[in-house]
Write a protein that holds these residues in place. Sequence first.
Motif, short mmCIF file in Angstrom:
data_model
loop_
_atom_site.label_atom_id
_atom_site.label_comp_id
_atom_site.label_asym_id
_atom_site.label_seq_id
_atom_site.Cartn_x
_atom_site.Cartn_y
_atom_site.Cartn_z
N ARG A 200 -5.65 2.87 -6.26
CA ARG A 200 -4.13 3.13 -6.24
C ARG A 200 -3.73 3.78 -5.06
O ARG A 200 -2.78 4.38 -4.96
CB ARG A 200 -4.07 4.16 -7.46
CG ARG A 200 -4.10 3.34 -8.68
CD ARG A 200 -4.05 4.28 -9.88
NE ARG A 200 -3.78 3.23 -10.90
CZ ARG A 200 -2.52 2.86 -11.40
NH1 ARG A 200 -1.41 3.37 -11.17
NH2 ARG A 200 -2.34 2.04 -12.69
N ASP A 201 -4.64 3.91 -4.06
CA ASP A 201 -4.42 4.51 -2.62
C ASP A 201 -4.00 3.37 -1.72
O ASP A 201 -4.68 2.29 -1.57
CB ASP A 201 -5.71 5.02 -1.80
CG ASP A 201 -6.22 6.36 -2.86
OD1 ASP A 201 -5.63 6.97 -3.39
OD2 ASP A 201 -7.70 6.67 -2.89
N VAL A 202 -2.72 3.64 -1.23
CA VAL A 202 -2.11 2.55 -0.50
C VAL A 202 -1.22 2.95 0.74
O VAL A 202 -1.24 4.17 0.74
CB VAL A 202 -1.18 1.83 -1.29
CG1 VAL A 202 -1.50 1.13 -2.62
CG2 VAL A 202 0.05 2.96 -1.69
N THR A 203 -1.26 2.21 1.61
CA THR A 203 -0.23 2.48 2.65
C THR A 203 0.78 1.27 2.82
O THR A 203 0.20 0.10 2.50
CB THR A 203 -1.16 2.41 4.16
OG1 THR A 203 -2.37 3.28 3.91
CG2 THR A 203 -0.45 3.01 5.26
N TYR A 204 1.92 1.66 3.22
CA TYR A 204 2.73 0.59 3.28
C TYR A 204 3.30 0.09 4.83
O TYR A 204 3.19 1.08 5.49
CB TYR A 204 4.15 1.02 2.41
CG TYR A 204 3.94 1.03 1.06
CD1 TYR A 204 4.35 -0.16 0.24
CD2 TYR A 204 3.85 2.24 0.52
CE1 TYR A 204 4.38 0.16 -1.17
CE2 TYR A 204 3.72 2.41 -0.99
CZ TYR A 204 3.79 1.54 -1.73
OH TYR A 204 3.71 1.36 -3.06
N LEU A 205 2.94 -1.19 5.34
CA LEU A 205 3.47 -1.43 6.32
C LEU A 205 5.00 -1.48 6.66
O LEU A 205 5.40 -1.80 5.77
CB LEU A 205 2.90 -2.82 6.78
CG LEU A 205 1.34 -3.04 7.12
CD1 LEU A 205 1.06 -4.67 7.57
CD2 LEU A 205 0.72 -2.01 8.11
N GLU A 206 5.34 -0.82 7.81
CA GLU A 206 6.72 -0.95 8.21
C GLU A 206 6.81 -2.41 9.18
O GLU A 206 5.69 -2.79 9.68
CB GLU A 206 7.04 0.33 8.65
CG GLU A 206 6.86 1.41 8.01
CD GLU A 206 7.86 1.48 6.47
OE1 GLU A 206 8.79 0.72 6.75
OE2 GLU A 206 7.20 2.41 5.74
#
Length: 431
Positions: A200-206
């Motif tokens: 559930r650890d995420v990073t959203y790309l921009e």
Amino acid sequence: MCGIIGYTGYREVTPILIGALKRMEYRGYDSAGVAVQNNTLKIVKDAGKVSNLEQLVRDSVLTGKSGIGHTRWATHGVPNQVNAHPHTDEEKTIALVHNGIIENYIALRHELGKSGHKFVTDTDTETVAHLIEQFYDGDLPNAVTKALRLVKGTYGLAIVSKNHPGMVIAARMGSPMVIGHGDRENFVASDPAAFLHFTRDVTYLEDGEIAVITTDKVEYRNLADEPIDKHLEQITFDIAAIEKGGYAHFMLKEICEQPQTVADSMRGRLLIDEGTVKFGGMAAVSQTLQNAKRVVFLGCGTSWHAGLVGEYLFEELAGIPAEVEYASEFRYRSPILEPGTVCFAISQSGETADTLAAIREAKRHGTPVFGICNVVGSTIARETDAGVFFTRVQKSAWPPQKLSHRKSPFCSCSHCRWAVAAELAQAVAAS
Ligand code: GLU
């Protein structure tokens, strides 16, 4: 819109890819395919549903610890085996999956053709694989960065190469991409539902960002090849809510869930005794809303129709002029957005590409944009100034203790009509 998954880690990759594609099948479903790394690059793909791909994968021996997968919703080229993703360069060294449209693919194809590249599909996507190969000199992230500087259009991409086992590269321009950070394993997907079982650890790309994903680290850079820092976020929402929930089709699920959805959306937010509503996500912008002189609803399809209801309610209850715009047309028609206008963007998934483009157009004019959608963490939820999630709500203030204002069953003041609507929703939900 399509579904993308990429994985690198210590587990067998094929079941992870297939499981993720099933979870994302609502995003696109005319074809599906996977590419698995294992010193070689094996690709299995076909037209049809993920269940069809699952059978094909079972028949071919596909083992490996990293790979990519795709469910397609065709824009360029009919849905068939050849046009299904992943696509490769001529030598089949690089494989990639794509969500979006490469707008300058004809010009790129033409230029690459002059250097001897031969194309086998009708897709815009294949061009990108050839372009990366054109720049490749042993450094895959570098070749991807150089290639993407020439690409115009929208993309979410996941890329692998036979020469770089255990490496998956992801890139974003206008199509959602989220990185899942695990323990000795990492993921990329167009929708976090694809890997929420694992992390559930995420990073959203921009837009304009690239992620170089290996088993134990993820490095981020921009198209200028500069390293960038990204913040880890935690996803807290429940995965069951965004899956089919036992229904045969998503449309059936949505239709059957409407009474519950209406009741859930009102619960805790409709304060009947006070004759008002409470939206936590809108509290910070209440002044902007109170000063609004005009409201514009943006949406496509069913959301556009929901906007029509919003138009009536805003004009009737708030006395503010309101209108509804097709999000797909909005950015092409030089909209007039004078000071005092506020926009509401409506999208079930929070990922509708046209609605997202309309939001960006409104923001370019400096117009406050609020979102109404039901997926926490979706691109629309993140890109709007404030908003409301219409299915995941806190349980409070329900049922109302009394409907004190109500004088007779026929009272038609707006307070009573809301109260009746709430009662109705409650009754339907209880039935
Ligand atoms: N434009 C690509 C194609 O037609 C990608 C479509 C999609 O997003 O699924 O294959």
